[in-house]
Scaffold this motif. Structure first.
Motif, PDB file in Angstrom:
ATOM      1  N   GLN A 242      33.661  42.978  40.137  1.00 31.93           N
ATOM      2  CA  GLN A 242      33.108  44.273  39.716  1.00 31.93           C
ATOM      3  C   GLN A 242      32.806  44.408  38.231  1.00 31.93           C
TER       4      GLN A 242
ATOM      5  N   ASP B 185      42.881  34.149  33.193  1.00 31.95           N
ATOM      6  CA  ASP B 185      42.258  35.381  33.693  1.00 31.95           C
ATOM      7  C   ASP B 185      40.845  35.469  33.124  1.00 31.95           C
TER       8      ASP B 185
ATOM      9  N   VAL C  62      44.841  35.457  29.093  1.00 33.11           N
ATOM     10  CA  VAL C  62      43.667  36.233  29.506  1.00 33.11           C
ATOM     11  C   VAL C  62      42.513  35.852  28.578  1.00 33.11           C
TER      12      VAL C  62
ATOM     13  N   GLY D 220      40.694  41.682  41.744  1.00 36.79           N
ATOM     14  CA  GLY D 220      41.140  40.733  40.730  1.00 36.79           C
ATOM     15  C   GLY D 220      42.651  40.544  40.673  1.00 36.79           C
TER      16      GLY D 220
HETATM   17  C1  PLP Z   1      41.527  41.228  32.510  1.00 39.95           C
HETATM   18  C2  PLP Z   1      41.799  41.810  33.860  1.00 39.95           C
HETATM   19  N1  PLP Z   1      42.628  41.190  34.700  1.00 39.95           N
HETATM   20  C3  PLP Z   1      42.898  41.685  35.923  1.00 39.95           C
HETATM   21  C4  PLP Z   1      42.338  42.862  36.361  1.00 39.95           C
HETATM   22  C5  PLP Z   1      42.671  43.379  37.723  1.00 39.95           C
HETATM   23  O1  PLP Z   1      41.524  43.420  38.528  1.00 39.95           O
HETATM   24  P1  PLP Z   1      41.398  44.485  39.740  1.00 39.95           P
HETATM   25  O2  PLP Z   1      41.444  45.834  39.129  1.00 39.95           O
HETATM   26  O3  PLP Z   1      40.082  44.125  40.359  1.00 39.95           O
HETATM   27  O4  PLP Z   1      42.543  44.225  40.640  1.00 39.95           O
HETATM   28  C6  PLP Z   1      41.471  43.551  35.529  1.00 39.95           C
HETATM   29  C7  PLP Z   1      40.860  44.824  35.952  1.00 39.95           C
HETATM   30  O5  PLP Z   1      40.322  45.560  35.180  1.00 39.95           O
HETATM   31  C8  PLP Z   1      41.188  43.011  34.254  1.00 39.95           C
HETATM   32  O6  PLP Z   1      40.353  43.644  33.418  1.00 39.95           O
END
Ligand code: PLP
Length: 393
Positions: free
Chosen positions: A197, A172, A143, A70
């Motif tokens: 995931q 996000d 987000v 992510g």
């Molecule tokens: C809201 C949010 N953005 C970005 C990420 C980053 O994703 P990743 O850990 O797969 O790189 C996460 C991971 O938990 C997340 O919860």
């Protein structure tokens, strides 16, 4: 050292991700690897794109999976849309808004922060003020589902404000995709990234993304070259475009894409709206049990994510000791607080395949047993019954 094969313990994953992976997805992962330019694999990539359009509720042509987790999806959106000197309004109500700021600044952009309390949704009124004050802002970034606190923001309202001020949006959806309503096209979201995931219950390591035509027009008419070769969509596009014209860009994570394909097929079989409803009803049951025990949620009910339940740690309880006991005695993973919330909350995930009544009851029973064993201030013997009553209603 002589190493031997690694056999992980069998856990129940009820933290902030990764979530439990459906056995069908694990089976898909183990199918024979083929070449990433094999015509059969190209057909699979076309299907992944179509299935992602379904999951994101969009017809965006530029919809694909970035070959990394992510965070790489996040970075793909920022490095392709932001140029040095660009102003970006960044909403922060938890950890991940802070990472957005970092992305903007590393590119040489200017981040205008709109801060909200951790544990609350992004306040549209503050965003409107920022958009009115910073008329030269190019992008609004926020987000949708803040995994660090369990707060759900109103992406539709925020995107509406951005449009009124002629701003693009970067959104996000790492934790929201597949778990709560997300309608990329109807809501007018421009650059949207997610993760494999969480509520898709695929293995970690892929980041689905989708871009509106407005975003694509900005990307293809940039003044400066994208600073990252790997994430430059002008190049990646040549690989993901359909019609059998794929050119080598990087070696796709072939088996991981089998897994994502299977996870998306499972989502389509269930139906997106049914998946959203399932996440909601399992959350309701967990909530009843948590509250019956006497524990409290961090986020007000109307701003709460069903798939990520942030629960306050009662006074005098060693939160890490509780998580360790759950892991060691019950093979159950729940999450700790991050950043400002470290030590103060637990994060209980009910994501994707892990969002089911069995897990709700198991988690409540185990948590109650551990807390009671520590003489924590909880009411014993009521949580499971309360959740069962909600599930049977
Ligand atoms: C809201 C949010 N953005 C970005 C990420 C980053 O994703 P990743 O850990 O797969 O790189 C996460 C991971 O938990 C997340 O919860």
């Amino acid at each position: 050292m002589t190493a031997s094969s690694f056999h992980p313990p069998v856990r129940t994953l009820m933290g902030p991700g990764p979530s439990d992976v459906n056995p069908r997805v694990l089976e898909a992962l183990s199918r024979p690897t083929i070449g990433h330019l094999d015509p059969e694999f190209i057909t699979l990539m076309d299907e992944v794109q179509e299935l992602l359009r379904y999951a994101f509720c969009t017809s965006n042509a530029l919809t694909m999976s970035v070959s990394a987790p992510g965070s790489a999806g996040m970075e793909t959106c920022f490095v392709n849309l932001v140029e040095p000197g660009d102003k970006v309004i960044v909403c922060q109500n938890g950890v991940f808004g802070g990472r957005m700021k970092e992305n903007v600044e590393r590119i040489g952009g200017v981040a205008v922060m709109v801060e909200d309390d951790w544990g609350r949704a992004v306040d549209p009124a503050r965003v409107e003020d920022a958009l009115a004050t910073h008329k030269d802002a190019k992008i609004l970034a926020f987000v949708h589902a803040e995994t660090s606190t369990g707060a759900l923001s109103d992406a539709q309202a925020l995107a509406g404000l951005a449009r009124q001020h002629d701003c693009l949006t970067i959104v996000d959806t790492v934790t929201s995709l597949g778990g709560v309503p997300l309608r990329v096209e109807d809501w007018g979201l421009d650059a949207v990234y997610s993760g494999s995931q969480k509520c898709l219950s695929c293995v970690p390591g892929l980041s689905p993304v989708t871009f509106s035509q407005r975003a694509v027009d900005v990307i293809t008419s940039r003044e400066h070259r994208v600073q990252s070769w790997f994430l430059d969509l002008n190049l990646v596009l040549g690989y993901w475009q359909g019609g059998g014209k794929r050119a080598y860009h990087h070696t796709a994570p072939v088996n991981t894409l089998y897994a994502l394909h299977e996870a998306l097929v499972i989502l389509q079989e269930e139906g997106l709206e049914n998946a959203w409803a399932r996440h909601r009803s399992n959350h309701e049951a967990l909530k009843r049990g948590i509250e019956a025990m006497g524990l409290e949620f961090v986020v007000p009910e109307s701003e709460r994510l069903p798939q990520l339940n942030a629960v306050s740690v009662p006074e005098g309880v060693d939160e890490a000791a509780v998580r360790s006991a759950l892991l060691n005695e019950y093979n159950l993973e729940i999450g700790a607080g991050l950043g400002a919330m470290a030590g103060k909350i637990w994060r209980i995930g009910l994501m994707g395949y892990a969002s089911n009544p069995t897990n709700v009851l198991f988690c409540l029973g185990a948590l109650e047993a551990v807390l009671s064993g520590m003489q924590a201030p909880v009411t014993p013997g009521v949580a499971v019954a309360a959740a069962r009553a909600a599930l049977e209603a």
